[in-house]
Design an enzyme around this catalytic site. Structure first.
Site: not given
Ligand SMILES: Cc1cc2nc3c(=O)[nH]c(=O)nc-3n(C[C@H](O)[C@H](O)[C@H](O)COP(=O)(O)OP(=O)(O)OC[C@H]3O[C@@H](n4cnc5c(N)ncnc54)[C@H](O)[C@@H]3O)c2cc1C
Length: 600
Positions: A441
């Site tokens: 989220e």
């Molecule tokens: C168990 C689980 C359930 C999930 N359920 C859903 C779901 O139902 N629907 C859905 O669509 N997604 C879902 N997700 C996805 C989840 O919302 C994403 O994993 C999350 O939004 C982060 O995206 P990412 O994993 O690609 O990390 P990235 O976007 O690659 O980020 C990696 C790190 O970099 C930081 N970061 C990235 N960009 C910035 C920025 N601009 N400024 C500061 N910091 C930054 C982030 O804070 C994070 O710490 C789920 C994930 C998991 C693991």
């Protein structure tokens, strides 16, 4: 074996004594929420969560979900029956509109129920939780036909809902979305692409699953400005509302993950699946934000729930387990050792947990009240103020709330020593389940940026000024009360640190935006501390009043006063050190090259 008791007494204290929701009885929805009615709802909900959801929490964690070769997914033993009982008892209906079969109770009554189910079984609670968030988006942005087709069955729980944003190469940065939506010429679209990490994407609890999917139409700008939102049901819906053909979408696999094992986290493949646009073309992100805001508050409640169940079990364990002697001399001389409870360092963890859990519970309920008031308060001015406050505090409830929820869960695990690391005791599951709340989220770093980068400046800083005014007003009022004056002085000081940090951003953010990014996390935490401080001030005032009037449970109310003092002494001073971190700026943080970070 772990235990769970729903904190009904505390919820009622907050609703009746602290927030005094009875005073809103003239507003739509609140008329149905008399104190007796609220007590009956929360007592029944607590019982359901303790007796039906909690007993399948640990077994669900152990068993997890199973995907079969045909793409179907089975939830753990007992989940189907519990879900049916949950729907039959009407727990999906509480805060939903009457015209679609709901009970139209205020959110401030629905939130405690959400907390209990999140604490008792987070993985289970996510199934109806996501449906609820999907309904929120359709109700606000959907056409009348879409509302009529999908909302009644989703609200009754017969159909589930999901949110599909994430793709393998695209997490936080939704502008990178590649999923395509090509018009079919009949008002529908062919949706093609792969979404990952989709919670509740496939399961056996409901007869249909309504996926809300972000995708780009053929001529859309290749950025966040080109995203549209689509309803893509697992089974197409016939004109008479019955289920038709299976849509061209499938769960390709489920993730093996750290926690929430009983909630299916799916890779969803869309192969020209039929979808219908929700709201306007290229305005999908705004539509999805309706869902995400509801879900972000929901995730804050998950953090609270995991903290609470871990805390409850730590309190019980600390009374049972005997190790060492009290520093002041044996407390139970007839035994060979005293209970863990006598050690100040164990008390530190338990008191920090109590102050955090009860403070977060108050903040979540206060937030829920603002959600209600933003919709139904009498004047435009009141509605706007409530909307400003809840939108400012949403990243704090999500980000600070889940950071602290996880802290509480690990500290509660620490109280168990080595036994906390052993699955049988349940503490490991609470830590594992709590961990995801800081990530999904919108990861908490992104929540902090939302707060500092977007929310502070919105409408010329109207929301943050309203927040400062609330805190200043409470402190000024409390200073006239001898019992609260010390607390009010300390809160005023913490609020002063928040004001100074805000000013520092204004003076140093434009010249170097990295200064904002480097301090955002700390700022979110100062605001969390001040917000919880204001909750503790209100709770101390309400507890003092009830004690003076000889009402309520004396031991419970006296504990509120002591915990407020603990919060004032041990949490409020952190605002100063966080402010100093912000004022250090970004220079050292951004100076090293990637090679300099780790030289083997
Ligand atoms: C168990 C689980 C359930 C999930 N359920 C859903 C779901 O139902 N629907 C859905 O669509 N997604 C879902 N997700 C996805 C989840 O919302 C994403 O994993 C999350 O939004 C982060 O995206 P990412 O994993 O690609 O990390 P990235 O976007 O690659 O980020 C990696 C790190 O970099 C930081 N970061 C990235 N960009 C910035 C920025 N601009 N400024 C500061 N910091 C930054 C982030 O804070 C994070 O710490 C789920 C994930 C998991 C693991």
């Amino acid at each position: 074996m772990p235990v769970y008791r729903a904190p009904v007494q505390d919820s009622l204290f907050l609703l009746n004594d602290v927030l005094a929701v009875e005073r809103y009885a003239n507003l739509p929805g609140f008329a149905n929420a008399s104190p007796d009615m609220i007590e009956a709802v929360l007592t029944e909900a607590g019982k359901f969560c303790e007796e039906v959801l909690f007993p399948i929490n640990q077994s669900g964690d152990l068993e997890g979900c199973t995907r079969h070769d045909d793409g179907s997914v089975t939830t753990p033993k007992g989940f189907k029956e519990a879900y049916k009982a949950y729907c039959d008892a009407g727990w999906t209906l509480l805060t939903q509109p009457e015209e679609f079969g709901g009970q139209a109770l205020p959110h401030v009554v629905g939130f405690p129920v959400e907390e209990y189910r999140m604490a008792a079984n987070q993985a289970f609670a996510m199934y109806p939780g996501l449906t609820q968030a999907a309904v929120a988006a359709i109700l606000v942005k959907g056409s009348d036909e879409q509302k009529a087709t999908y909302c009644p069955k989703m609200i009754s729980g017969e159909w589930g809902g999901t949110m599909n944003l994430t793709e393998p190469h695209c997490g936080t940065d939704l502008g990178l979305i590649r999923t395509r939506a090509v018009p079919n010429g009949d008002g529908s679209y062919a949706i093609t692409g792969t979404k990952i990490f989709i919670s509740s994407g496939e399961h056996d609890l409901t007869e249909n699953i309504v996926h809300l999917v972000l995708a780009k139409t053929p001529d859309a700008p290749d950025s966040v400005k080109g995203i549209s939102l689509f309803i893509v049901p697992k089974f197409l819906v016939n004109d008479d509302g019955s289920l038709g053909d299976r849509n061209a979408l499938q769960c390709g696999s489920i993730e093996h993950k750290m926690g929430i094992h009983a909630n299916s986290t799916c890779v969803m493949n869309y192969d020209g699946a039929k979808g219908w646009m929700v709201g306007e073309e290229n305005k999908g992100l705004a539509a999805m934000f309706v869902m995400m805001n509801a879900a972000r508050l929901g995730v804050g409640i998950q953090g609270l729930g995991q903290a609470d169940i871990a805390f409850q079990n730590a309190v019980a364990y600390a009374q049972d387990r005997r190790q060492g002697r009290a520093l002041t001399g044996p407390q139970d001389p007839q035994e060979k050792a005293d209970p863990l409870f006598v050690h100040p360092d164990v008390r530190r963890m338990l008191m920090d947990a109590k102050a955090t859990v009860e403070g977060l519970r108050a903040l979540c309920l206060w937030g829920a009240l603002q959600v209600d008031l933003a919709h139904v308060a009498e004047t435009e001015e009141e509605r706007q103020r409530a909307d400003d406050l809840v939108s400012l505090l949403t990243p704090v409830i999500k980000g600070y709330g889940t950071d602290k929820g996880y802290d509480v869960a690990t500290n509660a695990q620490q109280v168990f020593g080595g036994h906390g690391y052993i699955e049988e005791w349940g503490m490991s599951q609470y830590v594992r389940d709590a961990r995801i709340t800081m990530i999904y989220e919108g990861a908490n770093g992104v929540q902090a940026m939302d707060l500092v980068g977007r929310k502070l400046a919105q409408n010329g800083g109207r929301a943050i000024q309203a927040f400062f005014a609330v805190i200043d007003g409470e402190c000024a009022r409390a200073k006239d009360n001898e019992a609260l004056a010390d607390f009010a002085g300390r809160l005023e000081k913490a609020n002063g640190e928040l004001k100074a940090a805000t000013m520092w951003f204004m003076q140093n953010g434009m010249a170097n935006p990295n200064n904002i990014g480097a301090g955002a996390h700390h700022y979110m935490h100062i605001m969390g501390i001040v917000a919880l401080g204001s909750m503790w001030l209100m709770m101390a005032e309400a507890a003092g009043k009830a004690l003076a009037e000889g009402r309520g449970n004396k031991a419970f109310l006296e504990a509120k006063l002591v915990t407020a003092r603990h919060f004032a002494e041990r949490f409020l001073p952190d605002a100063g050190s966080l402010r100093r971190k912000i004022e250090a700026g970004s220079e050292a943080m951004m100076a090293l090259t990637p090679e300099q970070f780790y030289a083997a």
